[in-house]
Write an enzyme that holds these catalytic residues in place. Structure first.
Site, PDB file in Angstrom:
ATOM      1  N   SER A 100     -92.093  12.995 -55.202  1.00  0.00           N
ATOM      2  CA  SER A 100     -91.817  12.373 -56.516  1.00  0.00           C
ATOM      3  C   SER A 100     -90.712  13.111 -57.264  1.00  0.00           C
ATOM      4  O   SER A 100     -90.352  12.735 -58.377  1.00  0.00           O
ATOM      5  CB  SER A 100     -93.097  12.336 -57.362  1.00  0.00           C
ATOM      6  OG  SER A 100     -93.668  13.626 -57.463  1.00  0.00           O
ATOM      7  N   ASN A 113    -103.253  18.252 -60.911  1.00  0.00           N
ATOM      8  CA  ASN A 113    -103.800  17.051 -61.560  1.00  0.00           C
ATOM      9  C   ASN A 113    -103.854  17.194 -63.075  1.00  0.00           C
ATOM     10  O   ASN A 113    -103.462  16.293 -63.811  1.00  0.00           O
ATOM     11  CB  ASN A 113    -105.194  16.735 -61.003  1.00  0.00           C
ATOM     12  CG  ASN A 113    -105.164  16.499 -59.496  1.00  0.00           C
ATOM     13  OD1 ASN A 113    -104.079  16.349 -58.916  1.00  0.00           O
ATOM     14  ND2 ASN A 113    -106.323  16.476 -58.866  1.00  0.00           N
ATOM     15  N   THR A 142     -88.725 -24.771 -88.498  1.00  0.00           N
ATOM     16  CA  THR A 142     -89.964 -24.755 -87.713  1.00  0.00           C
ATOM     17  C   THR A 142     -89.688 -25.733 -86.581  1.00  0.00           C
ATOM     18  O   THR A 142     -88.963 -26.719 -86.782  1.00  0.00           O
ATOM     19  CB  THR A 142     -91.192 -25.213 -88.534  1.00  0.00           C
ATOM     20  OG1 THR A 142     -90.983 -26.555 -88.966  1.00  0.00           O
ATOM     21  CG2 THR A 142     -91.426 -24.321 -89.753  1.00  0.00           C
ATOM     22  N   HIS A 143     -90.223 -25.458 -85.408  1.00  0.00           N
ATOM     23  CA  HIS A 143     -89.929 -26.280 -84.215  1.00  0.00           C
ATOM     24  C   HIS A 143     -88.425 -26.334 -83.937  1.00  0.00           C
ATOM     25  O   HIS A 143     -87.949 -27.285 -83.327  1.00  0.00           O
ATOM     26  CB  HIS A 143     -90.469 -27.708 -84.370  1.00  0.00           C
ATOM     27  CG  HIS A 143     -91.872 -27.781 -84.878  1.00  0.00           C
ATOM     28  ND1 HIS A 143     -92.968 -27.849 -84.045  1.00  0.00           N
ATOM     29  CD2 HIS A 143     -92.363 -27.765 -86.147  1.00  0.00           C
ATOM     30  CE1 HIS A 143     -94.076 -27.901 -84.781  1.00  0.00           C
ATOM     31  NE2 HIS A 143     -93.732 -27.833 -86.051  1.00  0.00           N
ATOM     32  N   SER A 160     -64.912 -13.242 -71.171  1.00  0.00           N
ATOM     33  CA  SER A 160     -65.189 -13.813 -69.861  1.00  0.00           C
ATOM     34  C   SER A 160     -64.028 -13.474 -68.932  1.00  0.00           C
ATOM     35  O   SER A 160     -62.895 -13.330 -69.377  1.00  0.00           O
ATOM     36  CB  SER A 160     -65.330 -15.333 -70.004  1.00  0.00           C
ATOM     37  OG  SER A 160     -64.984 -15.976 -68.797  1.00  0.00           O
ATOM     38  N   LYS A 196     -63.560 -17.265 -74.561  1.00  0.00           N
ATOM     39  CA  LYS A 196     -64.957 -16.907 -74.795  1.00  0.00           C
ATOM     40  C   LYS A 196     -65.174 -15.534 -75.391  1.00  0.00           C
ATOM     41  O   LYS A 196     -64.444 -14.585 -75.171  1.00  0.00           O
ATOM     42  CB  LYS A 196     -65.750 -17.010 -73.477  1.00  0.00           C
ATOM     43  CG  LYS A 196     -65.857 -18.453 -73.062  1.00  0.00           C
ATOM     44  CD  LYS A 196     -67.052 -18.743 -72.217  1.00  0.00           C
ATOM     45  CE  LYS A 196     -68.352 -18.420 -72.864  1.00  0.00           C
ATOM     46  NZ  LYS A 196     -69.394 -18.441 -71.827  1.00  0.00           N
ATOM     47  N   ASN A 253     -68.752 -13.399 -75.746  1.00  0.00           N
ATOM     48  CA  ASN A 253     -70.159 -13.555 -75.360  1.00  0.00           C
ATOM     49  C   ASN A 253     -71.072 -12.540 -76.040  1.00  0.00           C
ATOM     50  O   ASN A 253     -70.705 -11.377 -76.203  1.00  0.00           O
ATOM     51  CB  ASN A 253     -70.283 -13.396 -73.838  1.00  0.00           C
ATOM     52  CG  ASN A 253     -69.572 -14.510 -73.099  1.00  0.00           C
ATOM     53  OD1 ASN A 253     -69.505 -15.632 -73.594  1.00  0.00           O
ATOM     54  ND2 ASN A 253     -69.035 -14.189 -71.938  1.00  0.00           N
ATOM     55  N   GLU A 265     -78.279 -10.706 -75.320  1.00  0.00           N
ATOM     56  CA  GLU A 265     -78.720 -11.288 -74.043  1.00  0.00           C
ATOM     57  C   GLU A 265     -79.368 -10.223 -73.164  1.00  0.00           C
ATOM     58  O   GLU A 265     -80.398 -10.452 -72.519  1.00  0.00           O
ATOM     59  CB  GLU A 265     -77.545 -11.918 -73.313  1.00  0.00           C
ATOM     60  CG  GLU A 265     -77.051 -13.196 -73.966  1.00  0.00           C
ATOM     61  CD  GLU A 265     -75.841 -13.748 -73.233  1.00  0.00           C
ATOM     62  OE1 GLU A 265     -75.953 -14.824 -72.662  1.00  0.00           O
ATOM     63  OE2 GLU A 265     -74.777 -13.090 -73.230  1.00  0.00           O
ATOM     64  N   TYR A 299    -108.732  12.005 -59.863  1.00  0.00           N
ATOM     65  CA  TYR A 299    -107.310  11.824 -59.534  1.00  0.00           C
ATOM     66  C   TYR A 299    -107.172  11.106 -58.195  1.00  0.00           C
ATOM     67  O   TYR A 299    -107.905  11.381 -57.243  1.00  0.00           O
ATOM     68  CB  TYR A 299    -106.584  13.179 -59.462  1.00  0.00           C
ATOM     69  CG  TYR A 299    -105.118  13.020 -59.093  1.00  0.00           C
ATOM     70  CD1 TYR A 299    -104.175  12.786 -60.087  1.00  0.00           C
ATOM     71  CD2 TYR A 299    -104.693  13.045 -57.768  1.00  0.00           C
ATOM     72  CE1 TYR A 299    -102.835  12.585 -59.764  1.00  0.00           C
ATOM     73  CE2 TYR A 299    -103.357  12.840 -57.439  1.00  0.00           C
ATOM     74  CZ  TYR A 299    -102.437  12.615 -58.441  1.00  0.00           C
ATOM     75  OH  TYR A 299    -101.117  12.417 -58.122  1.00  0.00           O
ATOM     76  N   GLN A 312     -99.369   8.888 -59.160  1.00  0.00           N
ATOM     77  CA  GLN A 312     -97.967   9.303 -59.137  1.00  0.00           C
ATOM     78  C   GLN A 312     -97.054   8.123 -59.493  1.00  0.00           C
ATOM     79  O   GLN A 312     -95.934   8.313 -59.965  1.00  0.00           O
ATOM     80  CB  GLN A 312     -97.615   9.848 -57.740  1.00  0.00           C
ATOM     81  CG  GLN A 312     -96.182  10.334 -57.598  1.00  0.00           C
ATOM     82  CD  GLN A 312     -96.002  11.198 -56.366  1.00  0.00           C
ATOM     83  OE1 GLN A 312     -96.491  12.321 -56.335  1.00  0.00           O
ATOM     84  NE2 GLN A 312     -95.330  10.687 -55.351  1.00  0.00           N
ATOM     85  N   LYS A 353     -95.275   7.102 -63.251  1.00  0.00           N
ATOM     86  CA  LYS A 353     -94.117   7.702 -63.927  1.00  0.00           C
ATOM     87  C   LYS A 353     -92.905   6.802 -64.050  1.00  0.00           C
ATOM     88  O   LYS A 353     -92.315   6.699 -65.122  1.00  0.00           O
ATOM     89  CB  LYS A 353     -93.734   9.008 -63.230  1.00  0.00           C
ATOM     90  CG  LYS A 353     -94.686  10.095 -63.600  1.00  0.00           C
ATOM     91  CD  LYS A 353     -94.549  11.305 -62.734  1.00  0.00           C
ATOM     92  CE  LYS A 353     -95.890  11.976 -62.626  1.00  0.00           C
ATOM     93  NZ  LYS A 353     -96.938  11.108 -61.997  1.00  0.00           N
TER      94      LYS A 353
END
Ligand code: ARG
Length: 465
Positions: free
Chosen positions: A29, A116, A161-162, A283, A289, A291, A296, A323, A328, A331
Protein backbone atom coordinates in the site's frame (compact mmCIF):
# COMPACT_ATOMS: atom_id res chain seq x y z
CA UNK A 1 19.99 -14.44 3.26
CA UNK A 2 18.24 -14.37 6.60
CA UNK A 3 14.67 -13.31 6.91
CA UNK A 4 15.44 -10.20 8.88
CA UNK A 5 17.50 -8.84 6.03
CA UNK A 6 15.23 -10.04 3.26
CA UNK A 7 13.48 -7.03 1.77
CA UNK A 8 10.25 -8.89 1.11
CA UNK A 9 9.77 -10.32 4.56
CA UNK A 10 9.47 -7.74 7.24
CA UNK A 11 7.66 -10.18 9.48
CA UNK A 12 8.75 -13.10 11.58
CA UNK A 13 11.10 -16.01 11.12
CA UNK A 14 8.08 -18.18 10.62
CA UNK A 15 8.36 -17.45 6.91
CA UNK A 16 10.90 -19.44 4.97
CA UNK A 17 10.57 -18.13 1.47
CA UNK A 18 10.02 -14.65 0.18
CA UNK A 19 6.73 -13.44 -1.26
CA UNK A 20 6.07 -13.91 -4.94
CA UNK A 21 7.05 -10.61 -6.61
CA UNK A 22 3.55 -10.11 -8.02
CA UNK A 23 2.11 -10.65 -4.57
CA UNK A 24 4.54 -8.10 -3.15
CA UNK A 25 3.08 -5.58 -5.55
CA UNK A 26 -0.46 -6.73 -4.89
CA UNK A 27 -0.05 -6.50 -1.14
CA UNK A 28 1.79 -3.19 -1.00
CA UNK A 29 0.00 0.00 0.00
CA UNK A 30 3.07 2.24 0.05
CA UNK A 31 2.05 3.63 -3.35
CA UNK A 32 -0.82 5.47 -1.71
CA UNK A 33 -0.38 5.32 2.07
CA UNK A 34 2.80 7.41 1.80
CA UNK A 35 0.20 10.19 2.03
CA UNK A 36 0.03 9.33 5.74
CA UNK A 37 3.74 9.62 6.44
CA UNK A 38 3.71 12.85 8.46
CA UNK A 39 0.87 11.49 10.56
CA UNK A 40 2.62 8.17 10.97
CA UNK A 41 5.72 9.97 12.26
CA UNK A 42 3.70 12.13 14.63
CA UNK A 43 1.77 9.12 15.90
CA UNK A 44 4.98 7.16 16.41
CA UNK A 45 6.63 10.02 18.26
CA UNK A 46 3.71 10.13 20.67
CA UNK A 47 3.86 6.37 21.08
CA UNK A 48 7.60 6.52 21.83
CA UNK A 49 7.03 9.24 24.43
CA UNK A 50 4.30 7.20 26.05
CA UNK A 51 6.56 4.12 26.16
CA UNK A 52 9.24 6.21 27.89
CA UNK A 53 6.84 7.84 30.29
CA UNK A 54 5.43 4.50 31.43
CA UNK A 55 8.92 3.03 31.78
CA UNK A 56 8.34 0.43 29.08
CA UNK A 57 11.49 1.81 27.44
CA UNK A 58 14.09 4.16 28.97
CA UNK A 59 13.87 7.94 28.70
CA UNK A 60 16.98 7.92 26.59
CA UNK A 61 15.59 5.33 24.22
CA UNK A 62 12.42 7.40 23.96
CA UNK A 63 14.38 10.48 23.01
CA UNK A 64 16.44 8.58 20.46
CA UNK A 65 13.27 7.28 18.83
CA UNK A 66 11.65 10.70 18.76
CA UNK A 67 14.65 12.40 17.17
CA UNK A 68 15.19 9.56 14.71
CA UNK A 69 11.58 9.93 13.60
CA UNK A 70 12.11 13.66 13.28
CA UNK A 71 15.10 13.02 11.06
CA UNK A 72 12.93 10.87 8.77
CA UNK A 73 10.45 13.75 8.62
CA UNK A 74 13.20 16.08 7.42
CA UNK A 75 14.45 13.54 4.90
CA UNK A 76 10.93 13.13 3.57
CA UNK A 77 10.31 16.85 3.34
CA UNK A 78 13.58 17.35 1.49
CA UNK A 79 12.68 14.60 -0.93
CA UNK A 80 15.33 12.10 0.16
CA UNK A 81 13.05 9.51 1.70
CA UNK A 82 11.33 7.61 -1.10
CA UNK A 83 10.52 4.08 0.03
CA UNK A 84 9.70 1.54 -2.69
CA UNK A 85 7.13 -1.26 -2.66
CA UNK A 86 9.56 -3.63 -0.97
CA UNK A 87 8.71 -1.64 2.17
CA UNK A 88 5.08 -2.83 1.82
CA UNK A 89 3.52 0.11 3.58
CA UNK A 90 4.35 3.44 5.15
CA UNK A 91 4.53 1.93 8.64
CA UNK A 92 7.16 -0.64 7.73
CA UNK A 93 9.02 1.91 5.63
CA UNK A 94 9.37 4.27 8.58
CA UNK A 95 10.33 1.53 11.02
CA UNK A 96 12.96 0.19 8.68
CA UNK A 97 14.47 3.60 8.02
CA UNK A 98 14.43 4.34 11.74
CA UNK A 99 16.49 1.25 12.45
CA UNK A 100 18.91 2.18 9.71
CA UNK A 101 19.30 5.60 11.28
CA UNK A 102 19.46 4.84 15.01
CA UNK A 103 20.26 1.14 15.13
CA UNK A 104 18.65 -1.45 17.36
CA UNK A 105 16.72 1.05 19.48
CA UNK A 106 14.57 1.56 16.39
CA UNK A 107 13.33 -1.97 16.83
CA UNK A 108 11.75 -0.99 20.13
CA UNK A 109 9.31 1.46 18.55
CA UNK A 110 6.71 -1.18 17.79
CA UNK A 111 6.51 -2.38 21.42
CA UNK A 112 2.92 -2.52 22.65
CA UNK A 113 1.56 -1.55 19.25
CA UNK A 114 0.27 -3.18 16.08
CA UNK A 115 -0.03 -1.81 12.58
CA UNK A 116 -3.76 -2.22 13.11
CA UNK A 117 -4.08 0.41 15.82
CA UNK A 118 -1.29 2.39 14.16
CA UNK A 119 -2.98 2.71 10.77
CA UNK A 120 -6.26 3.65 12.44
CA UNK A 121 -4.44 6.38 14.35
CA UNK A 122 -2.70 7.70 11.24
CA UNK A 123 -5.93 7.80 9.27
CA UNK A 124 -7.71 9.73 12.00
CA UNK A 125 -4.85 12.21 12.37
CA UNK A 126 -4.94 12.74 8.61
CA UNK A 127 -8.69 13.16 8.46
CA UNK A 128 -8.81 15.57 11.40
CA UNK A 129 -6.47 17.89 9.48
CA UNK A 130 -8.36 17.52 6.23
CA UNK A 131 -11.69 18.25 7.89
CA UNK A 132 -10.28 21.47 9.36
CA UNK A 133 -9.03 22.47 5.91
CA UNK A 134 -12.37 21.73 4.27
CA UNK A 135 -14.27 23.68 6.91
CA UNK A 136 -12.03 26.69 6.27
CA UNK A 137 -12.57 26.29 2.54
CA UNK A 138 -16.33 26.28 3.10
CA UNK A 139 -15.97 29.53 5.03
CA UNK A 140 -14.04 31.09 2.12
CA UNK A 141 -16.63 29.91 -0.37
CA UNK A 142 -19.39 31.41 1.77
CA UNK A 143 -17.49 34.67 2.17
CA UNK A 144 -17.31 35.03 -1.61
CA UNK A 145 -21.00 34.17 -2.02
CA UNK A 146 -22.08 36.63 0.66
CA UNK A 147 -19.98 39.43 -0.89
CA UNK A 148 -21.57 38.68 -4.27
CA UNK A 149 -25.02 38.58 -2.68
CA UNK A 150 -24.42 41.94 -1.06
CA UNK A 151 -23.76 43.48 -4.50
CA UNK A 152 -26.92 41.95 -5.92
CA UNK A 153 -29.64 42.47 -3.33
CA UNK A 154 -31.56 44.64 -5.78
CA UNK A 155 -30.75 42.58 -8.86
CA UNK A 156 -33.76 40.53 -9.91
CA UNK A 157 -33.57 37.06 -11.39
CA UNK A 158 -36.39 34.77 -12.46
CA UNK A 159 -37.11 32.10 -9.88
CA UNK A 160 -38.09 28.65 -11.10
CA UNK A 161 -39.99 25.59 -10.06
CA UNK A 162 -39.96 22.63 -12.48
CA UNK A 163 -37.50 24.83 -14.39
CA UNK A 164 -40.53 26.92 -15.38
CA UNK A 165 -40.62 30.61 -14.54
CA UNK A 166 -42.33 30.85 -11.15
CA UNK A 167 -41.75 34.10 -9.24
CA UNK A 168 -39.00 36.69 -9.50
CA UNK A 169 -36.31 36.75 -6.85
CA UNK A 170 -33.57 38.90 -5.49
CA UNK A 171 -30.38 37.41 -6.93
CA UNK A 172 -28.87 37.72 -3.46
CA UNK A 173 -31.59 35.46 -2.10
CA UNK A 174 -30.73 32.85 -4.70
CA UNK A 175 -27.02 33.01 -3.83
CA UNK A 176 -27.71 32.91 -0.10
CA UNK A 177 -29.52 29.60 -0.54
CA UNK A 178 -26.09 28.09 -1.22
CA UNK A 179 -24.67 29.80 1.85
CA UNK A 180 -27.33 28.02 3.91
CA UNK A 181 -26.63 24.65 2.31
CA UNK A 182 -22.93 24.94 2.93
CA UNK A 183 -23.58 26.15 6.47
CA UNK A 184 -25.14 22.75 7.13
CA UNK A 185 -22.06 21.17 5.50
CA UNK A 186 -19.81 23.13 7.81
CA UNK A 187 -21.83 22.06 10.83
CA UNK A 188 -22.03 18.47 9.69
CA UNK A 189 -18.25 18.24 9.33
CA UNK A 190 -17.93 19.61 12.85
CA UNK A 191 -20.13 16.78 14.02
CA UNK A 192 -18.24 14.15 12.03
CA UNK A 193 -15.04 15.52 13.54
CA UNK A 194 -16.15 14.42 17.00
CA UNK A 195 -16.06 10.81 15.89
CA UNK A 196 -12.81 11.17 13.98
CA UNK A 197 -11.32 12.66 17.12
CA UNK A 198 -11.07 9.30 18.92
CA UNK A 199 -7.82 7.43 19.43
CA UNK A 200 -7.57 3.70 18.67
CA UNK A 201 -3.86 3.50 19.59
CA UNK A 202 -3.32 1.03 22.40
CA UNK A 203 -5.91 -1.38 21.04
CA UNK A 204 -2.96 -3.50 19.88
CA UNK A 205 -3.67 -6.00 17.13
CA UNK A 206 -7.18 -6.55 18.47
CA UNK A 207 -7.16 -7.35 22.18
CA UNK A 208 -5.10 -4.68 23.92
CA UNK A 209 -1.58 -5.30 25.19
CA UNK A 210 0.30 -6.92 28.04
CA UNK A 211 2.36 -3.75 28.58
CA UNK A 212 1.37 -1.09 31.14
CA UNK A 213 0.62 1.54 28.49
CA UNK A 214 -1.09 4.86 29.13
CA UNK A 215 -3.54 5.41 26.31
CA UNK A 216 -4.83 8.66 27.72
CA UNK A 217 -1.34 10.09 27.71
CA UNK A 218 -0.96 9.17 24.01
CA UNK A 219 -4.34 10.80 23.36
CA UNK A 220 -3.25 13.93 25.18
CA UNK A 221 -0.02 14.14 23.17
CA UNK A 222 -1.91 13.75 19.90
CA UNK A 223 -4.74 16.05 20.89
CA UNK A 224 -7.48 13.40 20.79
CA UNK A 225 -10.55 14.08 22.92
CA UNK A 226 -11.37 10.43 23.54
CA UNK A 227 -9.89 6.95 23.31
CA UNK A 228 -11.74 3.92 21.96
CA UNK A 229 -13.22 2.01 24.87
CA UNK A 230 -13.12 -1.38 23.12
CA UNK A 231 -9.99 -2.62 21.39
CA UNK A 232 -11.86 -4.70 18.80
CA UNK A 233 -13.94 -1.69 17.84
CA UNK A 234 -10.85 0.50 17.94
CA UNK A 235 -8.95 -1.40 15.26
CA UNK A 236 -11.89 -2.19 13.01
CA UNK A 237 -14.09 0.91 13.11
CA UNK A 238 -14.26 2.93 9.92
CA UNK A 239 -17.62 4.58 10.66
CA UNK A 240 -15.82 7.91 10.74
CA UNK A 241 -14.66 7.42 7.15
CA UNK A 242 -18.19 6.56 6.04
CA UNK A 243 -19.54 9.58 7.85
CA UNK A 244 -16.92 11.82 6.32
CA UNK A 245 -17.66 10.56 2.80
CA UNK A 246 -21.39 11.05 3.41
CA UNK A 247 -20.75 14.64 4.49
CA UNK A 248 -18.39 15.08 1.52
CA UNK A 249 -21.08 13.71 -0.81
CA UNK A 250 -23.54 16.33 0.40
CA UNK A 251 -20.98 19.09 -0.13
CA UNK A 252 -20.62 17.79 -3.68
CA UNK A 253 -24.40 17.72 -4.14
CA UNK A 254 -24.51 21.39 -3.24
CA UNK A 255 -21.58 22.35 -5.44
CA UNK A 256 -23.00 20.29 -8.28
CA UNK A 257 -26.41 21.97 -8.09
CA UNK A 258 -24.78 25.39 -8.23
CA UNK A 259 -22.64 24.16 -11.11
CA UNK A 260 -25.70 23.06 -13.03
CA UNK A 261 -27.27 26.48 -12.54
CA UNK A 262 -24.16 28.31 -13.68
CA UNK A 263 -24.00 26.10 -16.78
CA UNK A 264 -27.62 26.93 -17.58
CA UNK A 265 -27.14 30.62 -16.84
CA UNK A 266 -24.12 30.77 -19.17
CA UNK A 267 -26.02 29.19 -22.07
CA UNK A 268 -27.19 31.23 -25.05
CA UNK A 269 -30.75 30.37 -24.03
CA UNK A 270 -30.45 32.02 -20.60
CA UNK A 271 -27.57 34.50 -20.97
CA UNK A 272 -27.86 35.41 -17.28
CA UNK A 273 -24.07 35.34 -16.86
CA UNK A 274 -21.03 35.57 -19.03
CA UNK A 275 -17.90 33.67 -18.11
CA UNK A 276 -14.67 35.57 -17.61
CA UNK A 277 -11.57 34.42 -19.42
CA UNK A 278 -9.90 33.31 -16.19
CA UNK A 279 -12.41 30.52 -15.59
CA UNK A 280 -13.61 29.43 -19.03
CA UNK A 281 -12.01 27.51 -21.83
CA UNK A 282 -12.32 27.49 -25.59
CA UNK A 283 -13.03 24.78 -28.08
CA UNK A 284 -10.34 23.24 -30.25
CA UNK A 285 -12.56 23.51 -33.32
CA UNK A 286 -15.37 26.01 -32.74
CA UNK A 287 -13.74 29.43 -32.40
CA UNK A 288 -16.88 31.13 -31.05
CA UNK A 289 -17.15 28.91 -27.99
CA UNK A 290 -16.51 29.65 -24.35
CA UNK A 291 -17.15 26.64 -22.20
CA UNK A 292 -18.03 26.40 -18.50
CA UNK A 293 -15.48 23.69 -17.77
CA UNK A 294 -15.16 24.46 -14.08
CA UNK A 295 -18.78 23.81 -13.12
CA UNK A 296 -18.95 20.91 -15.56
CA UNK A 297 -15.97 19.26 -13.91
CA UNK A 298 -17.40 19.84 -10.45
CA UNK A 299 -20.68 18.28 -11.54
CA UNK A 300 -18.76 15.41 -13.09
CA UNK A 301 -16.49 14.81 -10.10
CA UNK A 302 -19.49 14.58 -7.79
CA UNK A 303 -20.09 11.02 -8.91
CA UNK A 304 -16.64 9.96 -7.78
CA UNK A 305 -17.29 11.03 -4.24
CA UNK A 306 -20.66 9.25 -4.15
CA UNK A 307 -18.82 6.19 -5.46
CA UNK A 308 -16.27 6.35 -2.65
CA UNK A 309 -19.07 6.48 -0.07
CA UNK A 310 -20.69 3.44 -1.64
CA UNK A 311 -17.36 1.62 -1.82
CA UNK A 312 -16.68 2.31 1.86
CA UNK A 313 -20.09 1.03 2.95
CA UNK A 314 -19.71 -2.14 0.91
CA UNK A 315 -16.15 -2.59 2.19
CA UNK A 316 -17.43 -2.67 5.76
CA UNK A 317 -20.64 -4.63 5.55
CA UNK A 318 -19.34 -8.17 5.73
CA UNK A 319 -16.21 -7.80 7.84
CA UNK A 320 -15.93 -10.03 10.87
CA UNK A 321 -14.17 -8.49 13.86
CA UNK A 322 -11.55 -7.26 14.06
CA UNK A 323 -8.92 -6.05 11.55
CA UNK A 324 -9.06 -7.53 8.05
CA UNK A 325 -6.75 -6.65 5.22
CA UNK A 326 -9.79 -5.42 3.30
CA UNK A 327 -9.44 -2.30 5.42
CA UNK A 328 -6.34 -1.32 3.49
CA UNK A 329 -8.82 -0.47 0.73
CA UNK A 330 -10.31 2.37 2.78
CA UNK A 331 -7.48 4.73 1.95
CA UNK A 332 -7.70 5.46 -1.75
CA UNK A 333 -11.42 6.14 -1.43
CA UNK A 334 -10.87 8.43 1.50
CA UNK A 335 -7.86 10.25 0.02
CA UNK A 336 -9.55 10.79 -3.32
CA UNK A 337 -12.76 11.93 -1.60
CA UNK A 338 -10.78 14.47 0.41
CA UNK A 339 -8.81 15.73 -2.58
CA UNK A 340 -11.85 15.95 -4.83
CA UNK A 341 -13.88 17.96 -2.33
CA UNK A 342 -10.95 20.27 -1.63
CA UNK A 343 -10.23 20.83 -5.32
CA UNK A 344 -13.90 21.46 -6.12
CA UNK A 345 -14.36 23.90 -3.24
CA UNK A 346 -11.29 25.80 -4.35
CA UNK A 347 -12.36 25.94 -8.01
CA UNK A 348 -15.95 26.94 -7.21
CA UNK A 349 -14.75 29.67 -4.87
CA UNK A 350 -12.60 31.13 -7.64
CA UNK A 351 -15.44 30.75 -10.14
CA UNK A 352 -17.86 32.64 -7.91
CA UNK A 353 -15.27 35.25 -7.05
CA UNK A 354 -14.05 36.13 -10.53
CA UNK A 355 -15.51 33.75 -13.05
CA UNK A 356 -19.02 35.15 -13.59
CA UNK A 357 -20.42 38.47 -14.69
CA UNK A 358 -24.14 38.70 -14.08
CA UNK A 359 -25.91 40.30 -17.03
CA UNK A 360 -28.17 42.64 -15.10
CA UNK A 361 -29.85 44.12 -18.19
CA UNK A 362 -30.71 40.71 -19.43
CA UNK A 363 -31.92 39.63 -15.97
CA UNK A 364 -34.05 42.72 -15.69
CA UNK A 365 -35.58 42.11 -19.10
CA UNK A 366 -36.22 38.49 -18.18
CA UNK A 367 -38.30 39.28 -15.10
CA UNK A 368 -40.31 41.84 -17.09
CA UNK A 369 -41.36 39.56 -19.89
CA UNK A 370 -43.22 36.72 -18.23
CA UNK A 371 -46.19 35.80 -16.06
CA UNK A 372 -44.22 35.31 -12.88
CA UNK A 373 -46.28 38.06 -11.27
CA UNK A 374 -49.52 36.07 -11.65
CA UNK A 375 -49.52 34.93 -8.01
CA UNK A 376 -49.39 38.56 -7.01
CA UNK A 377 -52.59 39.31 -8.88
CA UNK A 378 -54.29 36.50 -6.99
CA UNK A 379 -52.76 37.73 -3.71
CA UNK A 380 -54.00 41.25 -4.56
CA UNK A 381 -57.58 40.07 -4.77
CA UNK A 382 -57.22 37.77 -1.77
CA UNK A 383 -55.98 40.72 0.29
CA UNK A 384 -59.19 42.49 -0.69
CA UNK A 385 -61.32 39.67 0.69
CA UNK A 386 -61.77 37.49 -2.41
CA UNK A 387 -61.17 33.85 -1.36
CA UNK A 388 -57.72 32.85 -2.66
CA UNK A 389 -58.90 29.86 -4.69
CA UNK A 390 -61.49 31.98 -6.45
CA UNK A 391 -58.89 34.66 -7.19
CA UNK A 392 -56.46 31.98 -8.42
CA UNK A 393 -59.03 30.67 -10.92
CA UNK A 394 -59.81 34.16 -12.17
CA UNK A 395 -56.16 34.94 -12.75
CA UNK A 396 -55.71 31.63 -14.56
CA UNK A 397 -58.31 32.82 -17.05
CA UNK A 398 -56.60 36.18 -17.41
CA UNK A 399 -53.29 34.48 -18.15
CA UNK A 400 -54.97 32.34 -20.77
CA UNK A 401 -56.62 35.24 -22.59
CA UNK A 402 -53.47 37.40 -22.32
CA UNK A 403 -51.34 34.63 -23.76
CA UNK A 404 -53.62 34.26 -26.78
CA UNK A 405 -53.69 38.04 -27.19
CA UNK A 406 -49.89 38.15 -27.00
CA UNK A 407 -50.01 40.45 -23.98
CA UNK A 408 -48.42 40.49 -20.54
CA UNK A 409 -50.39 41.26 -17.37
CA UNK A 410 -48.89 44.74 -17.19
CA UNK A 411 -50.40 45.48 -20.64
CA UNK A 412 -54.02 45.10 -19.49
CA UNK A 413 -56.02 48.32 -19.19
CA UNK A 414 -57.74 49.24 -15.96
CA UNK A 415 -61.08 48.62 -17.67
CA UNK A 416 -59.94 45.15 -18.60
CA UNK A 417 -58.87 44.49 -15.00
CA UNK A 418 -62.16 45.80 -13.64
CA UNK A 419 -64.15 43.69 -16.08
CA UNK A 420 -62.39 40.68 -14.59
CA UNK A 421 -63.19 41.76 -11.03
CA UNK A 422 -64.51 45.06 -9.69
CA UNK A 423 -62.03 45.04 -6.83
CA UNK A 424 -59.13 45.89 -9.18
CA UNK A 425 -57.95 49.47 -8.86
CA UNK A 426 -55.12 51.45 -10.42
CA UNK A 427 -52.65 50.21 -7.78
CA UNK A 428 -52.68 46.81 -9.50
CA UNK A 429 -49.89 48.03 -11.78
CA UNK A 430 -47.64 48.78 -8.85
CA UNK A 431 -48.53 45.43 -7.26
CA UNK A 432 -47.41 43.42 -10.28
CA UNK A 433 -44.22 45.31 -11.07
CA UNK A 434 -41.37 42.77 -10.61
CA UNK A 435 -39.54 44.91 -8.06
CA UNK A 436 -42.67 45.16 -5.94
CA UNK A 437 -43.42 41.46 -6.44
CA UNK A 438 -40.05 40.71 -4.85
CA UNK A 439 -40.23 43.42 -2.19
CA UNK A 440 -43.65 42.22 -1.06
CA UNK A 441 -42.38 38.76 -0.06
CA UNK A 442 -41.21 40.05 3.24
CA UNK A 443 -42.07 36.96 5.25
CA UNK A 444 -39.17 35.59 7.33
CA UNK A 445 -36.84 33.69 5.00
CA UNK A 446 -38.52 35.16 1.91
CA UNK A 447 -36.99 37.07 -0.97
CA UNK A 448 -38.23 40.54 0.07
CA UNK A 449 -35.32 42.99 -0.02
CA UNK A 450 -35.65 43.73 3.67
CA UNK A 451 -35.43 40.03 4.53
CA UNK A 452 -32.51 39.56 2.19
CA UNK A 453 -30.64 42.49 3.71
CA UNK A 454 -31.09 40.91 7.13
CA UNK A 455 -30.03 37.52 5.78
CA UNK A 456 -26.82 39.03 4.39
CA UNK A 457 -26.09 40.56 7.80
CA UNK A 458 -26.84 37.27 9.58
CA UNK A 459 -24.52 35.39 7.23
CA UNK A 460 -21.78 37.95 7.75
CA UNK A 461 -22.20 37.60 11.50
CA UNK A 462 -21.66 33.86 11.24
CA UNK A 463 -18.60 34.31 9.04
CA UNK A 464 -17.00 36.93 11.30
CA UNK A 465 -18.20 36.09 14.81
N1 ARG B 1 -1.18 -1.26 5.24
C1 ARG B 1 -2.14 -1.76 6.18
C2 ARG B 1 -3.46 -1.02 6.04
O1 ARG B 1 -3.48 -0.09 5.32
C3 ARG B 1 -1.62 -1.61 7.55
C4 ARG B 1 -2.20 -2.59 8.52
C5 ARG B 1 -1.73 -3.96 8.24
N2 ARG B 1 -2.08 -4.84 9.29
C6 ARG B 1 -2.01 -6.12 9.11
N3 ARG B 1 -2.39 -6.89 10.10
N4 ARG B 1 -1.62 -6.66 8.00
O2 ARG B 1 -4.46 -1.33 6.63
Amino acid sequence: MTNSSSPTSTWSQRFETALHPAIVRFNASIGFDIELIEYDLTGSQAHARMLAKTGIISQEEGETLVSGLEQIRQEYRQGFFKPGIDAEDVHFAVERRLTELIGDVGKKLHTARSRNDQVGTDTRLYLRDQIQTIRQQIRQFQTVLVALAEQHIETLIPGYTHLQRAQPLSLAHHLLAYVEMTERDWERLGDVYKRVDMLPLGSGALAGTTFPIDRHYSAELLGFSRVYANSLDGVSDRDFAVEFLAAASLIMVHLSRLSEEVILWASEEFRFVTLTDSCATGSSIMPQKKNPDVPELVRGKTGRVFGHLQAMLVLMKGLPLAYNKDLQEDKEALFDGVKTVQACLEAMTILMQEGLVFQTNRLNAAVNEDFSNATDVADYLAAKGVPFREAYNLVGKVVKTSLSAGKLLKDLTLEEWQSIHPKFESDIYEAIAPRQVVAARNSYGGTGFEQVRQAVQAAKGRLNP
